[in-house]
Design a protein around this motif. Structure first.
Motif, PDB file in Angstrom:
ATOM      1  N   PHE A 145      64.479  12.741  27.933  1.00  0.00           N
ATOM      2  CA  PHE A 145      64.493  14.199  28.045  1.00  0.00           C
ATOM      3  C   PHE A 145      65.158  14.687  29.333  1.00  0.00           C
ATOM      4  O   PHE A 145      65.276  15.897  29.547  1.00  0.00           O
ATOM      5  CB  PHE A 145      63.058  14.741  27.980  1.00  0.00           C
ATOM      6  N   TYR A 146      65.599  13.751  30.159  1.00  0.00           N
ATOM      7  CA  TYR A 146      66.181  14.136  31.449  1.00  0.00           C
ATOM      8  C   TYR A 146      67.295  15.190  31.315  1.00  0.00           C
ATOM      9  O   TYR A 146      67.337  16.139  32.112  1.00  0.00           O
ATOM     10  CB  TYR A 146      66.700  12.899  32.181  1.00  0.00           C
ATOM     11  N   PRO A 147      68.209  15.074  30.337  1.00  0.00           N
ATOM     12  CA  PRO A 147      69.282  16.071  30.237  1.00  0.00           C
ATOM     13  C   PRO A 147      68.783  17.502  30.005  1.00  0.00           C
ATOM     14  O   PRO A 147      69.512  18.471  30.253  1.00  0.00           O
ATOM     15  CB  PRO A 147      70.114  15.586  29.037  1.00  0.00           C
ATOM     16  N   LEU A 148      67.555  17.643  29.528  1.00  0.00           N
ATOM     17  CA  LEU A 148      67.032  18.980  29.260  1.00  0.00           C
ATOM     18  C   LEU A 148      66.775  19.766  30.544  1.00  0.00           C
ATOM     19  O   LEU A 148      66.721  21.000  30.512  1.00  0.00           O
ATOM     20  CB  LEU A 148      65.722  18.896  28.462  1.00  0.00           C
ATOM     21  N   LEU A 149      66.619  19.072  31.658  1.00  0.00           N
ATOM     22  CA  LEU A 149      66.293  19.762  32.906  1.00  0.00           C
ATOM     23  C   LEU A 149      67.406  20.731  33.322  1.00  0.00           C
ATOM     24  O   LEU A 149      67.141  21.895  33.632  1.00  0.00           O
ATOM     25  CB  LEU A 149      66.020  18.747  34.019  1.00  0.00           C
ATOM     26  N   SER A 150      68.640  20.247  33.335  1.00  0.00           N
ATOM     27  CA  SER A 150      69.743  21.125  33.747  1.00  0.00           C
ATOM     28  C   SER A 150      69.964  22.234  32.722  1.00  0.00           C
ATOM     29  O   SER A 150      70.281  23.373  33.088  1.00  0.00           O
ATOM     30  CB  SER A 150      71.024  20.319  33.960  1.00  0.00           C
ATOM     31  N   ARG A 151      69.787  21.929  31.441  1.00  0.00           N
ATOM     32  CA  ARG A 151      69.921  22.967  30.408  1.00  0.00           C
ATOM     33  C   ARG A 151      68.846  24.035  30.585  1.00  0.00           C
ATOM     34  O   ARG A 151      69.107  25.235  30.410  1.00  0.00           O
ATOM     35  CB  ARG A 151      69.822  22.338  29.010  1.00  0.00           C
ATOM     36  N   SER A 152      67.660  23.611  30.967  1.00  0.00           N
ATOM     37  CA  SER A 152      66.558  24.556  31.183  1.00  0.00           C
ATOM     38  C   SER A 152      66.837  25.460  32.379  1.00  0.00           C
ATOM     39  O   SER A 152      66.547  26.661  32.339  1.00  0.00           O
ATOM     40  CB  SER A 152      65.249  23.797  31.403  1.00  0.00           C
ATOM     41  N   MET A 153      67.401  24.891  33.432  1.00  0.00           N
ATOM     42  CA  MET A 153      67.735  25.701  34.603  1.00  0.00           C
ATOM     43  C   MET A 153      68.786  26.755  34.257  1.00  0.00           C
ATOM     44  O   MET A 153      68.733  27.887  34.736  1.00  0.00           O
ATOM     45  CB  MET A 153      68.230  24.801  35.745  1.00  0.00           C
ATOM     46  N   ARG A 154      69.730  26.387  33.409  1.00  0.00           N
ATOM     47  CA  ARG A 154      70.744  27.361  32.996  1.00  0.00           C
ATOM     48  C   ARG A 154      70.100  28.495  32.200  1.00  0.00           C
ATOM     49  O   ARG A 154      70.485  29.663  32.332  1.00  0.00           O
ATOM     50  CB  ARG A 154      71.847  26.677  32.181  1.00  0.00           C
ATOM     51  N   LEU A 155      69.134  28.152  31.366  1.00  0.00           N
ATOM     52  CA  LEU A 155      68.407  29.179  30.611  1.00  0.00           C
ATOM     53  C   LEU A 155      67.688  30.143  31.551  1.00  0.00           C
ATOM     54  O   LEU A 155      67.698  31.363  31.345  1.00  0.00           O
ATOM     55  CB  LEU A 155      67.395  28.530  29.666  1.00  0.00           C
ATOM     56  N   ILE A 156      67.052  29.599  32.574  1.00  0.00           N
ATOM     57  CA  ILE A 156      66.354  30.435  33.549  1.00  0.00           C
ATOM     58  C   ILE A 156      67.337  31.392  34.215  1.00  0.00           C
ATOM     59  O   ILE A 156      67.058  32.594  34.370  1.00  0.00           O
ATOM     60  CB  ILE A 156      65.640  29.555  34.600  1.00  0.00           C
ATOM     61  N   ASP A 157      68.507  30.874  34.597  1.00  0.00           N
ATOM     62  CA  ASP A 157      69.528  31.718  35.229  1.00  0.00           C
ATOM     63  C   ASP A 157      69.990  32.828  34.285  1.00  0.00           C
ATOM     64  O   ASP A 157      70.215  33.974  34.711  1.00  0.00           O
ATOM     65  CB  ASP A 157      70.721  30.875  35.655  1.00  0.00           C
ATOM     66  N   GLU A 158      70.125  32.506  33.014  1.00  0.00           N
ATOM     67  CA  GLU A 158      70.566  33.511  32.043  1.00  0.00           C
ATOM     68  C   GLU A 158      69.527  34.623  31.905  1.00  0.00           C
ATOM     69  O   GLU A 158      69.880  35.811  31.834  1.00  0.00           O
ATOM     70  CB  GLU A 158      70.814  32.849  30.684  1.00  0.00           C
ATOM     71  N   TYR A 159      68.252  34.247  31.858  1.00  0.00           N
ATOM     72  CA  TYR A 159      67.207  35.276  31.793  1.00  0.00           C
ATOM     73  C   TYR A 159      67.200  36.125  33.065  1.00  0.00           C
ATOM     74  O   TYR A 159      67.055  37.343  33.007  1.00  0.00           O
ATOM     75  CB  TYR A 159      65.832  34.632  31.571  1.00  0.00           C
ATOM     76  N   GLU A 160      67.361  35.470  34.210  1.00  0.00           N
ATOM     77  CA  GLU A 160      67.368  36.230  35.460  1.00  0.00           C
ATOM     78  C   GLU A 160      68.529  37.217  35.495  1.00  0.00           C
ATOM     79  O   GLU A 160      68.368  38.364  35.950  1.00  0.00           O
ATOM     80  CB  GLU A 160      67.461  35.285  36.663  1.00  0.00           C
ATOM     81  N   ASP A 161      69.691  36.805  34.999  1.00  0.00           N
ATOM     82  CA  ASP A 161      70.852  37.690  34.970  1.00  0.00           C
ATOM     83  C   ASP A 161      70.551  38.981  34.202  1.00  0.00           C
ATOM     84  O   ASP A 161      71.039  40.053  34.553  1.00  0.00           O
ATOM     85  CB  ASP A 161      72.050  36.988  34.323  1.00  0.00           C
ATOM     86  N   ARG A 162      69.741  38.882  33.164  1.00  0.00           N
ATOM     87  CA  ARG A 162      69.428  40.059  32.344  1.00  0.00           C
ATOM     88  C   ARG A 162      68.296  40.897  32.917  1.00  0.00           C
ATOM     89  O   ARG A 162      68.281  42.125  32.753  1.00  0.00           O
ATOM     90  CB  ARG A 162      69.060  39.626  30.925  1.00  0.00           C
ATOM     91  N   LEU A 163      67.334  40.232  33.589  1.00  0.00           N
ATOM     92  CA  LEU A 163      66.080  40.903  33.933  1.00  0.00           C
ATOM     93  C   LEU A 163      65.949  41.318  35.394  1.00  0.00           C
ATOM     94  O   LEU A 163      65.089  42.134  35.722  1.00  0.00           O
ATOM     95  CB  LEU A 163      64.902  39.981  33.582  1.00  0.00           C
ATOM     96  N   THR A 164      66.772  40.785  36.289  1.00  0.00           N
ATOM     97  CA  THR A 164      66.573  41.023  37.706  1.00  0.00           C
ATOM     98  C   THR A 164      66.784  42.483  38.114  1.00  0.00           C
ATOM     99  O   THR A 164      67.582  43.203  37.498  1.00  0.00           O
ATOM    100  CB  THR A 164      67.506  40.128  38.551  1.00  0.00           C
ATOM    101  N   VAL A 165      66.069  42.889  39.164  1.00  0.00           N
ATOM    102  CA  VAL A 165      66.344  44.187  39.797  1.00  0.00           C
ATOM    103  C   VAL A 165      66.781  43.953  41.243  1.00  0.00           C
ATOM    104  O   VAL A 165      66.851  44.893  42.035  1.00  0.00           O
ATOM    105  CB  VAL A 165      65.111  45.123  39.765  1.00  0.00           C
TER     106      VAL A 165
END
Length: 308
Positions: free
Chosen positions: A30-50
């Protein structure tokens, strides 16, 4: 699940959402999922941040008092949830930004505003003035100067989405740590019963020093507390948890409340519900999704509410 899985522990550290993110997965494959998960977090932050000039939420804020703005399905889902619980008026309020910016507690320029200034800001934090249209997925803030800020709920929502992604990929065990907002996935490979051992922060000590230890199945652990950010004037401390019903820091003899819930986004909400209530709510732990809570008073008294 075997002890061997515990030896296949992989972590990745990242900075996002204004905090330190640590994702941990058990299982080499499952190691490759870590970097994919971080990218997902960044994508959510891009939409939600103030905290940046551009995001979907900032588009809504810029248009306050002028027009409704359409947002993506996931952003709309979170805004709708935030507005719903803000309208319950128990202390959580996703529109509280103008009041927070008035006090500035924890930031440069922190001050005690006048009552007149506070009353003027209370007009701008009314969640009933956030108009949502399900058909068009639009959000309209009726008063100029109103601001939507999902910082009090976004980490929990994002943690839940990462957990969903992991489970879809077959992950057996993992830990999502979004700056102290914790979500435990699957069964712990460290203990035969699959329970996770979770520490509750001692408010008087540095981060990582625990006052209480609990054992829980897969769940989220979220804390609301007043011990990290405050303003001191003439020997009196004003903490950063402002009560949207009064405009002032909530009066309480609590230092913190940590809740254990099935959904992390609900942990964000329920931690604030219990903190603002100031004491346990009868049968709260029997409500679906609530797995217990730990109250820590300023005198270090600990009240453990369990659903066992």
């Amino acid at each position: 699940m075997t002890n061997n899985l515990n030896q296949q522990r992989h972590s990745l550290v990242h900075h996002a959402l204004g905090t330190k993110i640590v994702l941990t997965l058990f299982g080499d494959r499952f190691y490759p999922l870590l970097s994919r998960s971080m990218r997902l977090i960044d994508e959510y932050e891009d939409r939600l941040t103030v905290n940046r000039p551009q995001s979907e939420v900032m588009d809504v804020n810029y248009a306050a008092g002028r027009k409704a703005k359409m947002v993506s399905p996931s952003t709309y889902e979170l805004i709708k949830l935030a507005v719903k619980y803000s309208r319950e008026n128990f202390g959580f309020n996703a529109l509280i930004g103008p009041l927070v910016k008035l006090w500035k507690i924890g930031f440069r320029g922190a001050n005690i505003p006048s009552d007149k200034e506070i009353q003027e800001r209370l007009i701008l934090i009314d969640p009933y003035k956030a108009i949502l249209d399900d058909d068009y997925r639009t959000v309209f803030l009726e008063e100029p100067g109103m601001e939507l800020d999902l910082g009090g709920i976004a980490k929990g929502y994002i943690a839940d989405r990462i957990r969903d992604f992991w489970l879809e990929q077959g992950v057996e065990a993992g830990i999502i740590d979004l700056g102290g907002n914790l979500l435990f996935v699957g069964k712990s490979p460290r203990h035969a019963d699959g329970q996770w051992v979770i520490g509750v922060q001692d408010p008087r000590l540095s981060r990582g020093e625990d006052l209480e230890i609990v054992r829980k199945p897969a769940c989220s652990a979220v804390t609301s507390g007043i011990y990290e950010r405050y303003l001191e004037v003439n020997g009196k401390k004003y903490h950063h948890l402002l009560d949207p019903r009064t405009g002032y820091p909530v009066k309480t003899d609590l230092s913190s409340v940590t809740v254990f819930t099935e959904q992390s986004v609900m942990g964000e909400i329920e931690a604030k519900r219990l903190f603002f209530n100031g004491q346990p709510i009868p049968d709260w732990e029997r409500k679906s999704g609530n797995l217990g809570a730990v109250f820590v008073k300023r005198d270090e008294q600990v009240i453990n509410v369990n659903n066992d």
